[in-house]
Design a protein around this motif. Structure first.
Motif, PDB file in Angstrom:
ATOM      1  N   LEU A  38       0.991  -1.568   0.037  1.00  0.00           N
ATOM      2  CA  LEU A  38      -0.321  -0.011  -0.042  1.00  0.00           C
ATOM      3  C   LEU A  38       1.239   1.434   0.373  1.00  0.00           C
ATOM      4  CD1 LEU A  38      -2.403  -1.153   2.828  1.00  0.00           C
ATOM      5  CD2 LEU A  38      -3.150  -1.343   0.416  1.00  0.00           C
ATOM      6  N   PRO A  39       0.134   2.927  -0.367  1.00  0.00           N
ATOM      7  CA  PRO A  39       0.552   3.659   0.010  1.00  0.00           C
ATOM      8  C   PRO A  39       0.904   4.163   1.521  1.00  0.00           C
ATOM      9  CG  PRO A  39      -0.956   3.927  -0.515  1.00  0.00           C
ATOM     10  CD  PRO A  39      -0.824   2.608  -0.837  1.00  0.00           C
ATOM     11  N   LEU A  40       1.988   4.726   1.539  1.00  0.00           N
ATOM     12  CA  LEU A  40       2.371   5.306   3.236  1.00  0.00           C
ATOM     13  C   LEU A  40       2.071   7.165   2.796  1.00  0.00           C
ATOM     14  CD1 LEU A  40       2.838   5.499   5.841  1.00  0.00           C
ATOM     15  CD2 LEU A  40       5.662   5.773   5.217  1.00  0.00           C
ATOM     16  N   PHE A  41       1.342   7.896   3.647  1.00  0.00           N
ATOM     17  CA  PHE A  41       0.919   8.887   3.529  1.00  0.00           C
ATOM     18  C   PHE A  41       1.455   9.449   4.419  1.00  0.00           C
ATOM     19  CE2 PHE A  41      -2.611   6.673   0.942  1.00  0.00           C
ATOM     20  CZ  PHE A  41      -2.958   7.568   0.501  1.00  0.00           C
ATOM     21  N   ALA A  42       2.818  10.850   4.346  1.00  0.00           N
ATOM     22  CA  ALA A  42       3.390  11.312   5.469  1.00  0.00           C
ATOM     23  C   ALA A  42       2.857  12.754   5.721  1.00  0.00           C
ATOM     24  CB  ALA A  42       4.782  11.177   5.188  1.00  0.00           C
ATOM     25  N   VAL A  43       2.320  13.267   6.809  1.00  0.00           N
ATOM     26  CA  VAL A  43       1.788  14.643   6.777  1.00  0.00           C
ATOM     27  C   VAL A  43       2.992  15.048   7.601  1.00  0.00           C
ATOM     28  CG1 VAL A  43       0.460  16.199   7.829  1.00  0.00           C
ATOM     29  CG2 VAL A  43      -0.387  13.793   6.554  1.00  0.00           C
ATOM     30  N   THR A  44       3.900  15.826   6.921  1.00  0.00           N
ATOM     31  CA  THR A  44       5.318  15.505   7.623  1.00  0.00           C
ATOM     32  C   THR A  44       5.399  17.642   7.924  1.00  0.00           C
ATOM     33  OG1 THR A  44       7.697  16.075   7.520  1.00  0.00           O
ATOM     34  CG2 THR A  44       6.125  16.155   5.307  1.00  0.00           C
ATOM     35  N   GLY A  45       6.725  18.481   8.205  1.00  0.00           N
ATOM     36  CA  GLY A  45       6.272  19.426   8.231  1.00  0.00           C
ATOM     37  C   GLY A  45       7.214  19.884   9.459  1.00  0.00           C
ATOM     38  N   MET A  96       6.228  -0.333  11.128  1.00  0.00           N
ATOM     39  CA  MET A  96       5.286  -1.086  11.736  1.00  0.00           C
ATOM     40  C   MET A  96       4.265  -0.128  10.762  1.00  0.00           C
ATOM     41  SD  MET A  96       3.009  -0.492  14.356  1.00  0.00           S
ATOM     42  CE  MET A  96       4.985  -1.203  15.842  1.00  0.00           C
ATOM     43  N   ALA A  97       4.333   0.974  10.034  1.00  0.00           N
ATOM     44  CA  ALA A  97       2.821   0.917   9.094  1.00  0.00           C
ATOM     45  C   ALA A  97       3.259   0.028   8.549  1.00  0.00           C
ATOM     46  CB  ALA A  97       3.777   2.236   8.407  1.00  0.00           C
ATOM     47  N   ALA A  98       3.794  -0.810   7.484  1.00  0.00           N
ATOM     48  CA  ALA A  98       3.361  -2.007   6.880  1.00  0.00           C
ATOM     49  C   ALA A  98       2.761  -3.304   6.868  1.00  0.00           C
ATOM     50  CB  ALA A  98       5.086  -2.338   6.630  1.00  0.00           C
ATOM     51  N   MET A  99       3.147  -3.538   8.612  1.00  0.00           N
ATOM     52  CA  MET A  99       2.932  -4.753   9.169  1.00  0.00           C
ATOM     53  C   MET A  99       1.070  -4.159   9.197  1.00  0.00           C
ATOM     54  SD  MET A  99       4.896  -6.545  12.418  1.00  0.00           S
ATOM     55  CE  MET A  99       5.483  -4.928  12.932  1.00  0.00           C
ATOM     56  N   ILE A 100       0.797  -2.939  10.144  1.00  0.00           N
ATOM     57  CA  ILE A 100      -0.628  -2.222   9.476  1.00  0.00           C
ATOM     58  C   ILE A 100      -1.197  -2.156   8.737  1.00  0.00           C
ATOM     59  CG2 ILE A 100      -2.085   0.264  10.363  1.00  0.00           C
ATOM     60  CD1 ILE A 100      -0.115   0.503  12.346  1.00  0.00           C
ATOM     61  N   GLY A 101      -0.419  -2.236   7.415  1.00  0.00           N
ATOM     62  CA  GLY A 101      -1.542  -1.795   6.121  1.00  0.00           C
ATOM     63  C   GLY A 101      -1.948  -3.185   5.893  1.00  0.00           C
ATOM     64  N   GLN A 102      -1.446  -4.684   6.251  1.00  0.00           N
ATOM     65  CA  GLN A 102      -1.562  -5.878   5.885  1.00  0.00           C
ATOM     66  C   GLN A 102      -2.746  -6.116   5.760  1.00  0.00           C
ATOM     67  OE1 GLN A 102       0.652  -7.641   3.891  1.00  0.00           O
ATOM     68  NE2 GLN A 102       1.823  -5.551   4.224  1.00  0.00           N
ATOM     69  N   SER A 103      -3.644  -5.369   6.806  1.00  0.00           N
ATOM     70  CA  SER A 103      -5.613  -4.993   7.167  1.00  0.00           C
ATOM     71  C   SER A 103      -5.839  -4.553   6.461  1.00  0.00           C
ATOM     72  CB  SER A 103      -5.445  -4.719   9.026  1.00  0.00           C
ATOM     73  OG  SER A 103      -4.848  -2.991   8.130  1.00  0.00           O
ATOM     74  N   ARG A 205      -5.316   9.644  -3.439  1.00  0.00           N
ATOM     75  CA  ARG A 205      -4.339   9.159  -3.787  1.00  0.00           C
ATOM     76  C   ARG A 205      -4.397   7.857  -3.353  1.00  0.00           C
ATOM     77  NH1 ARG A 205      -3.695  14.025  -3.743  1.00  0.00           N
ATOM     78  NH2 ARG A 205      -1.947  15.324  -4.555  1.00  0.00           N
ATOM     79  N   LEU A 206      -5.842   7.526  -2.666  1.00  0.00           N
ATOM     80  CA  LEU A 206      -5.691   6.322  -2.147  1.00  0.00           C
ATOM     81  C   LEU A 206      -5.463   5.345  -3.520  1.00  0.00           C
ATOM     82  CD1 LEU A 206      -8.754   6.915   0.502  1.00  0.00           C
ATOM     83  CD2 LEU A 206      -5.953   5.709   1.348  1.00  0.00           C
ATOM     84  N   PRO A 207      -5.347   3.534  -3.075  1.00  0.00           N
ATOM     85  CA  PRO A 207      -5.761   2.465  -4.138  1.00  0.00           C
ATOM     86  C   PRO A 207      -6.917   2.662  -4.138  1.00  0.00           C
ATOM     87  CG  PRO A 207      -4.489   1.869  -2.877  1.00  0.00           C
ATOM     88  CD  PRO A 207      -4.592   3.059  -2.030  1.00  0.00           C
ATOM     89  N   PRO A 208      -7.116   1.617  -5.491  1.00  0.00           N
ATOM     90  CA  PRO A 208      -9.030   1.100  -6.032  1.00  0.00           C
ATOM     91  C   PRO A 208      -8.970   0.509  -4.903  1.00  0.00           C
ATOM     92  CG  PRO A 208      -7.675   1.244  -7.808  1.00  0.00           C
ATOM     93  CD  PRO A 208      -6.364   1.286  -6.637  1.00  0.00           C
ATOM     94  N   ASP A 209      -8.095  -0.415  -4.609  1.00  0.00           N
ATOM     95  CA  ASP A 209      -9.185  -1.223  -3.553  1.00  0.00           C
ATOM     96  C   ASP A 209      -8.069  -1.841  -2.476  1.00  0.00           C
ATOM     97  OD1 ASP A 209      -9.945  -2.763  -1.903  1.00  0.00           O
ATOM     98  OD2 ASP A 209     -11.194  -4.609  -3.235  1.00  0.00           O
ATOM     99  N   PRO A 210      -7.305  -1.136  -1.538  1.00  0.00           N
ATOM    100  CA  PRO A 210      -5.697  -1.980  -0.044  1.00  0.00           C
ATOM    101  C   PRO A 210      -6.365  -2.910   0.318  1.00  0.00           C
ATOM    102  CG  PRO A 210      -7.300  -0.048   0.222  1.00  0.00           C
ATOM    103  CD  PRO A 210      -8.521  -0.041  -0.589  1.00  0.00           C
ATOM    104  N   ARG A 211      -7.667  -3.483   0.369  1.00  0.00           N
ATOM    105  CA  ARG A 211      -7.233  -5.182   0.861  1.00  0.00           C
ATOM    106  C   ARG A 211      -6.944  -5.497   0.504  1.00  0.00           C
ATOM    107  NH1 ARG A 211     -14.635  -4.333   1.525  1.00  0.00           N
ATOM    108  NH2 ARG A 211     -13.701  -3.308  -0.995  1.00  0.00           N
ATOM    109  N   GLU A 212      -7.087  -5.646  -1.092  1.00  0.00           N
ATOM    110  CA  GLU A 212      -6.568  -6.390  -1.909  1.00  0.00           C
ATOM    111  C   GLU A 212      -4.536  -7.268  -2.009  1.00  0.00           C
ATOM    112  OE1 GLU A 212      -8.159  -8.835  -2.846  1.00  0.00           O
ATOM    113  OE2 GLU A 212      -9.903  -8.167  -2.885  1.00  0.00           O
ATOM    114  N   PRO A 213      -3.967  -7.855  -1.764  1.00  0.00           N
ATOM    115  CA  PRO A 213      -2.343  -7.885  -1.701  1.00  0.00           C
ATOM    116  C   PRO A 213      -2.864  -7.426  -2.824  1.00  0.00           C
ATOM    117  CG  PRO A 213      -3.863 -10.587  -1.551  1.00  0.00           C
ATOM    118  CD  PRO A 213      -5.085  -9.388  -0.784  1.00  0.00           C
ATOM    119  N   THR A 214      -0.840  -7.464  -3.359  1.00  0.00           N
ATOM    120  CA  THR A 214      -0.445  -7.755  -4.574  1.00  0.00           C
ATOM    121  C   THR A 214      -0.107  -9.280  -5.144  1.00  0.00           C
ATOM    122  OG1 THR A 214       1.492  -7.120  -3.880  1.00  0.00           O
ATOM    123  CG2 THR A 214       0.387  -4.781  -4.207  1.00  0.00           C
TER     124      THR A 214
END
Length: 214
Positions: A38-45, A96-103, A205-214
């Motif tokens: 999945l993508p990661l969104f970094a709200v930075t500044g 951590m973000a990649a593990m959370i993304g597996q949901s 910027r969200l993918p069409p269906d992030p629930r599906e694994p690549t």
């Protein structure tokens, strides 16, 4: 296996994870397995740009779509490495973000980071892309916000000057970074307006269906 650095077949732990044809591949046994990339969104500044203020609003508005997290929650002694860019701290967050993304829900990470601190890391391979949005402000407004913070945050004048320099660097160079960093000026904008604009930035910027694994 939720930890994507560990092979579910042989149990080897990869220091440098490999992705081939959108599948993770174990460098030890050659086993390949699918995962959600999945993508990661970094709200930075800079500090006082508005990240922590807008974070709870994003968590509420996008609660069924993403997981919004505050970067500083892991800013502990064990991760406060002295190497420039804090690679241990950054790598831990990417894992951590990649593990959370597996949901099936991408992570929105609210915290100060720039592409040069994430993009070269081995764990970057777990994400299809990292999108960066920097909340910035006019220097006098940013300084006033920092001076108004509680004493325990320890915002003395030298530290404020350092943050103002970072803010100006972002405003000047964001478009030339790799990948480019989008900017949102929070100088005069109400919190609700900032949250709406960040929400739309993420949704676009969200993918069409992030629930599906690549």
């Amino acid at each position: 296996m939720l930890d994507l650095k560990i092979c579910p077949s042989c149990g080897d732990r990869a220091d440098f994870p490999q992705v081939r044809d959108e599948r993770l591949v174990c460098g030890e046994c050659g086993h390949g397995w699918s995962f959600r990339r999945l993508p990661l969104f970094a709200v930075t500044g800079p500090s006082a740009g508005g990240k922590s203020t807008v974070g709870p609003v994003l968590a509420d508005r996008l609660r069924d779509t993403v997981v919004a997290l505050e970067q500083d929650v892991l800013w502990t002694g064990g991760l406060r490495d002295d190497v420039e860019g804090h690679p241990l701290f950054r790598s831990t967050w990417l894992r951590m973000a990649a593990m959370i993304g597996q949901s099936g829900r991408p992570v929105v990470l609210c915290g100060t980071v720039v592409p040069a601190e994430f993009e070269p890391l081995p764990e970057r391979v777990f994400f299809s892309r990292i999108h960066y949005l920097a909340l910035v402000a006019e220097p006098d407004v940013l300084a006033a916000r920092l001076r108004a913070r509680p004493a325990w945050r320890e915002w003395d004048e030298p530290r404020i000057a350092e943050m103002l320099a970072f803010n100006e660097w972002l405003r000047a160079d964001a478009a030339t970074m790799s990948p480019p960093v989008d900017l949102l000026d929070t100088t005069d904008a109400p919190v609700a307006d900032i949250a709406s604009r960040v929400t739309e930035w993420i949704k676009a910027r969200l993918p069409p269906d992030p629930r599906e694994p690549t």
